[in-house]
Design a protein around this motif. Structure first.
Motif, PDB file in Angstrom:
ATOM      1  N   TYR A   7       0.780  -1.234  -0.031  1.00 47.99           N
ATOM      2  CA  TYR A   7      -0.128   0.103   0.112  1.00 47.99           C
ATOM      3  C   TYR A   7       0.729   1.049   0.065  1.00 47.99           C
ATOM      4  O   TYR A   7       1.790   1.203   0.812  1.00 47.99           O
ATOM      5  CB  TYR A   7      -0.847   0.006   1.232  1.00 47.99           C
ATOM      6  N   CYS A   9       1.601   5.279   0.260  1.00 46.86           N
ATOM      7  CA  CYS A   9       1.082   6.583   0.797  1.00 46.86           C
ATOM      8  C   CYS A   9       1.164   7.343  -0.391  1.00 46.86           C
ATOM      9  O   CYS A   9       2.242   7.595  -1.024  1.00 46.86           O
ATOM     10  CB  CYS A   9       1.931   7.114   1.965  1.00 46.86           C
ATOM     11  N   GLU A  19      -2.409  -1.957   4.902  1.00 44.24           N
ATOM     12  CA  GLU A  19      -3.150  -0.807   4.639  1.00 44.24           C
ATOM     13  C   GLU A  19      -3.323   0.138   5.664  1.00 44.24           C
ATOM     14  O   GLU A  19      -3.274   1.576   5.517  1.00 44.24           O
ATOM     15  CB  GLU A  19      -4.358  -1.189   4.124  1.00 44.24           C
ATOM     16  N   GLU A  20      -3.550  -0.283   6.694  1.00 43.97           N
ATOM     17  CA  GLU A  20      -3.550   0.628   7.997  1.00 43.97           C
ATOM     18  C   GLU A  20      -2.601   1.462   8.279  1.00 43.97           C
ATOM     19  O   GLU A  20      -2.677   2.771   8.468  1.00 43.97           O
ATOM     20  CB  GLU A  20      -3.828  -0.286   9.389  1.00 43.97           C
ATOM     21  N   THR A  21      -1.417   1.180   8.092  1.00 42.58           N
ATOM     22  CA  THR A  21       0.047   2.031   8.277  1.00 42.58           C
ATOM     23  C   THR A  21      -0.030   2.994   7.054  1.00 42.58           C
ATOM     24  O   THR A  21       0.310   4.033   7.413  1.00 42.58           O
ATOM     25  CB  THR A  21       1.070   1.192   8.383  1.00 42.58           C
ATOM     26  N   ALA A  22      -0.389   2.464   5.882  1.00 39.33           N
ATOM     27  CA  ALA A  22      -0.279   3.390   4.739  1.00 39.33           C
ATOM     28  C   ALA A  22      -1.252   4.751   4.914  1.00 39.33           C
ATOM     29  O   ALA A  22      -1.081   5.454   4.665  1.00 39.33           O
ATOM     30  CB  ALA A  22      -0.520   2.787   3.441  1.00 39.33           C
ATOM     31  N   LYS A  23      -2.464   4.231   5.670  1.00 41.45           N
ATOM     32  CA  LYS A  23      -3.582   5.230   5.808  1.00 41.45           C
ATOM     33  C   LYS A  23      -2.929   6.250   7.007  1.00 41.45           C
ATOM     34  O   LYS A  23      -3.129   7.494   6.827  1.00 41.45           O
ATOM     35  CB  LYS A  23      -4.898   4.567   6.282  1.00 41.45           C
ATOM     36  N   GLU A  24      -2.309   5.651   7.804  1.00 45.46           N
ATOM     37  CA  GLU A  24      -1.652   6.663   8.849  1.00 45.46           C
ATOM     38  C   GLU A  24      -0.776   7.436   8.369  1.00 45.46           C
ATOM     39  O   GLU A  24      -0.632   8.507   8.781  1.00 45.46           O
ATOM     40  CB  GLU A  24      -1.097   5.746   9.944  1.00 45.46           C
ATOM     41  N   CYS A  25       0.081   7.149   7.476  1.00 50.19           N
ATOM     42  CA  CYS A  25       1.125   7.780   6.838  1.00 50.19           C
ATOM     43  C   CYS A  25       0.409   8.805   6.247  1.00 50.19           C
ATOM     44  O   CYS A  25       0.830   9.869   6.248  1.00 50.19           O
ATOM     45  CB  CYS A  25       2.002   6.914   6.085  1.00 50.19           C
ATOM     46  N   GLU A  26      -0.446   8.426   5.086  1.00 50.82           N
ATOM     47  CA  GLU A  26      -1.040   9.419   4.495  1.00 50.82           C
ATOM     48  C   GLU A  26      -1.917  10.744   5.209  1.00 50.82           C
ATOM     49  O   GLU A  26      -1.667  11.862   5.070  1.00 50.82           O
ATOM     50  CB  GLU A  26      -2.000   8.619   3.537  1.00 50.82           C
ATOM     51  N   ALA A  27      -2.593  10.107   6.465  1.00 51.47           N
ATOM     52  CA  ALA A  27      -2.986  11.199   7.278  1.00 51.47           C
ATOM     53  C   ALA A  27      -2.058  12.075   7.875  1.00 51.47           C
ATOM     54  O   ALA A  27      -2.273  13.115   8.015  1.00 51.47           O
ATOM     55  CB  ALA A  27      -3.921  10.457   8.253  1.00 51.47           C
ATOM     56  N   THR A  30      -0.361  14.436   5.230  1.00 53.83           N
ATOM     57  CA  THR A  30      -1.308  15.524   4.817  1.00 53.83           C
ATOM     58  C   THR A  30      -1.389  16.516   5.777  1.00 53.83           C
ATOM     59  O   THR A  30      -1.419  17.548   5.647  1.00 53.83           O
ATOM     60  CB  THR A  30      -3.080  14.482   4.453  1.00 53.83           C
TER      61      THR A  30
END
Ligand code: ZN
Length: 53
Positions: A7, A9, A19-27, A30
């Protein structure tokens, strides 16, 4: 051969196995306009650098 799903970022472009970590990274990326070291150390790029092979 690895057919692991990665996944990415979309902000910093690093890849994560979770995927969870990628979402954390994206958040984080951003919000802060930069990466959290605690998150990027989990990235595939970082762990490959650690392996040194
Ligand atoms: Zn990121």
């Amino acid at each position: 051969m690895s057919d692991k799903v990665l996944y990415q970022c979309p902000v910093c472009g690093l890849h994560y196995e979770s995927e969870e970590t990628a979402k954390e990274c994206e958040a984080y990326c951003t919000q802060h306009n930069g990466c959290s070291l605690d998150i990027t150390k989990l990235s595939v790029e970082r762990s490959e650098a650690n392996k040194k092979e």
